[in-house]
Design an enzyme around this catalytic site. Structure first.
Site, short mmCIF file in Angstrom:
data_model
loop_
_atom_site.label_atom_id
_atom_site.label_comp_id
_atom_site.label_asym_id
_atom_site.label_seq_id
_atom_site.Cartn_x
_atom_site.Cartn_y
_atom_site.Cartn_z
N TYR A 77 -3.95 5.43 7.36
CA TYR A 77 -4.92 4.66 6.59
C TYR A 77 -5.76 3.73 7.46
O TYR A 77 -6.94 3.48 7.17
CB TYR A 77 -4.22 3.88 5.48
CG TYR A 77 -3.96 4.71 4.25
CD1 TYR A 77 -4.97 4.99 3.35
CD2 TYR A 77 -2.69 5.23 4.00
CE1 TYR A 77 -4.74 5.77 2.22
CE2 TYR A 77 -2.45 6.02 2.87
CZ TYR A 77 -3.49 6.28 1.99
OH TYR A 77 -3.27 7.06 0.89
N ARG A 80 -8.52 5.80 8.92
CA ARG A 80 -9.54 6.04 7.91
C ARG A 80 -10.40 4.79 7.66
O ARG A 80 -11.62 4.89 7.54
CB ARG A 80 -8.88 6.48 6.60
CG ARG A 80 -8.31 7.88 6.64
CD ARG A 80 -7.59 8.24 5.36
NE ARG A 80 -8.49 8.33 4.23
CZ ARG A 80 -8.10 8.44 2.96
NH1 ARG A 80 -6.80 8.43 2.67
NH2 ARG A 80 -8.98 8.55 1.99
N ASN A 113 -13.97 8.45 -4.44
CA ASN A 113 -13.88 8.13 -3.01
C ASN A 113 -13.47 6.67 -2.81
O ASN A 113 -13.89 5.79 -3.56
CB ASN A 113 -15.22 8.39 -2.33
CG ASN A 113 -15.62 9.85 -2.41
OD1 ASN A 113 -14.78 10.72 -2.55
ND2 ASN A 113 -16.91 10.12 -2.33
N ASP A 115 -13.97 5.17 0.20
CA ASP A 115 -14.56 4.88 1.51
C ASP A 115 -15.58 3.75 1.52
O ASP A 115 -15.99 3.30 2.59
CB ASP A 115 -15.20 6.15 2.10
CG ASP A 115 -16.17 6.83 1.15
OD1 ASP A 115 -16.77 6.14 0.29
OD2 ASP A 115 -16.33 8.07 1.26
N HIS A 132 -10.35 5.46 -8.06
CA HIS A 132 -9.09 5.50 -7.31
C HIS A 132 -8.93 4.30 -6.39
O HIS A 132 -8.09 4.32 -5.49
CB HIS A 132 -9.00 6.79 -6.50
CG HIS A 132 -8.83 8.02 -7.34
ND1 HIS A 132 -8.98 9.30 -6.85
CD2 HIS A 132 -8.53 8.16 -8.66
CE1 HIS A 132 -8.79 10.18 -7.83
NE2 HIS A 132 -8.52 9.51 -8.93
N CYS A 140 -0.17 -6.34 -2.03
CA CYS A 140 1.18 -6.52 -1.51
C CYS A 140 2.09 -5.40 -2.02
O CYS A 140 1.95 -4.93 -3.14
CB CYS A 140 1.70 -7.88 -1.96
SG CYS A 140 3.35 -8.28 -1.33
N CYS A 144 4.58 -9.87 -5.91
CA CYS A 144 4.64 -11.32 -5.72
C CYS A 144 3.52 -12.05 -6.44
O CYS A 144 3.45 -13.29 -6.41
CB CYS A 144 4.60 -11.65 -4.22
SG CYS A 144 2.97 -11.40 -3.45
N CYS A 172 1.63 -9.92 3.78
CA CYS A 172 1.15 -10.75 2.68
C CYS A 172 1.27 -12.23 3.06
O CYS A 172 2.33 -12.68 3.53
CB CYS A 172 1.97 -10.46 1.43
SG CYS A 172 1.53 -11.46 -0.01
N CYS A 175 4.10 -13.84 0.53
CA CYS A 175 5.54 -13.59 0.61
C CYS A 175 5.98 -12.89 1.90
O CYS A 175 7.16 -12.61 2.08
CB CYS A 175 6.00 -12.77 -0.60
SG CYS A 175 5.44 -11.05 -0.57
#
Length: 277
Positions: A77, A80, A113, A115, A132, A140, A144, A172, A175
């Protein structure tokens, strides 16, 4: 029917409309140089390290991947996110924006998408529904209550050959648990959907103000049919742009080609018909 005739028919539908609905799937980014992950073969071409480990898209794009292999999940990720940040949107985005600007009710974007390319192309945030979620936002891994926040300050460093995050894992501030992208993954019961829900409400409000909308759908496949379903259930004239799955069930125009080629052809046809540029 020839391509010129199809472009002219699509232009006529647009000229009669008072609003433009842009529905976009992964194929929208192909002309910008972004991968569309069509099947494991396409996914593994983009991520050979995952191909070597025989890790399928569904196995890395899921919340459990962040628990089992957080550096691998963030390698995927994070790469990306960096790619999306440095990739300029192709000219088709500007063509769509220009068409929408000439219609009485403007335009609204519905996209699967994650992006952020529509925002980068200059579309206002309040006319985009990212069904999406967005890789440019984080949440997180623990409940929390920190909610959804921008990823602008997070700059991942990734060993692209190994698909591994080499910089510290994002944590995060509330937390200290691991952060993940605010995107809807496979088998994801943990996605925080509040941001997208707000976008969807704005979309529904906008739809109530339009009387003769036209839908231009670009690069939306049937493997994850969210965008195709949305386009078809509106019951409005549909211009479907898809090189491999162009068929439409009702009124409209089917263009079996890539997004930029189709949008350029439509724009040229609009110019010939005297549609304002």
């Amino acid at each position: 029917m020839t391509s010129a005739a199809l472009f002219a028919e699509a232009a006529s539908l647009i000229a009669k409309a008072d609003g433009l609905i842009i529905s976009a799937g992964a194929g929208m980014g192909v002309d910008s140089g972004l991968p569309d992950f069509r099947g494991n073969s396409g996914f593994w071409r983009a991520y050979p390290a995952l191909a070597g480990a025989r890790i399928a898209f569904e196995e890395i794009a899921c919340p459990d991947a962040f628990r089992r292999h957080p550096r691998l999940a963030w390698g995927f990720y994070g790469h990306r996110l960096n790619l999306y940040r440095r990739t300029p949107p192709h000219l088709g985005f500007a063509i769509l924006q220009g068409i929408g600007a000439r219609l009485a009710r403007g335009c609204f974007v519905f996209t699967s998408n994650v992006d952020g390319q529509f925002q980068r192309a200059g579309f206002p945030e309040d006319v985009i529904c990212e069904v999406h979620g967005s890789l440019h936002h984080l949440q997180c891994m623990e409940p929390c209550g920190h909610g959804i926040f921008s990823a602008d300050t997070y700059v991942p460093e990734v060993d692209e050959e190994a698909c591994l995050l080499t910089s510290p894992l994002p944590r995060c501030t509330c937390c200290d648990a691991l952060l993940r992208p605010n995107v809807l993954m496979f088998g994801d019961g943990e996605w925080l959907s509040q941001r997208t829900a707000g976008q969807r409400r704005r979309l529904e409000q906008w739809l109530r103000t339009t009387h003769r909308p036209v839908v231009i759908e670009i690069g939306a496949g049937s493997h994850v049919p969210t965008v195709r379903w949305f386009s078809e259930t509106l019951g409005e004239p549909l211009i479907r742009i898809n090189p491999t799955e162009p068929d439409i069930p009702g009124r409209g125009v089917s263009l079996a080609m890539g997004g930029l080629d189709a949008l350029s052809g439509i724009r040229a046809a609009l110019d010939r018909q005297g549609f304002p540029g």
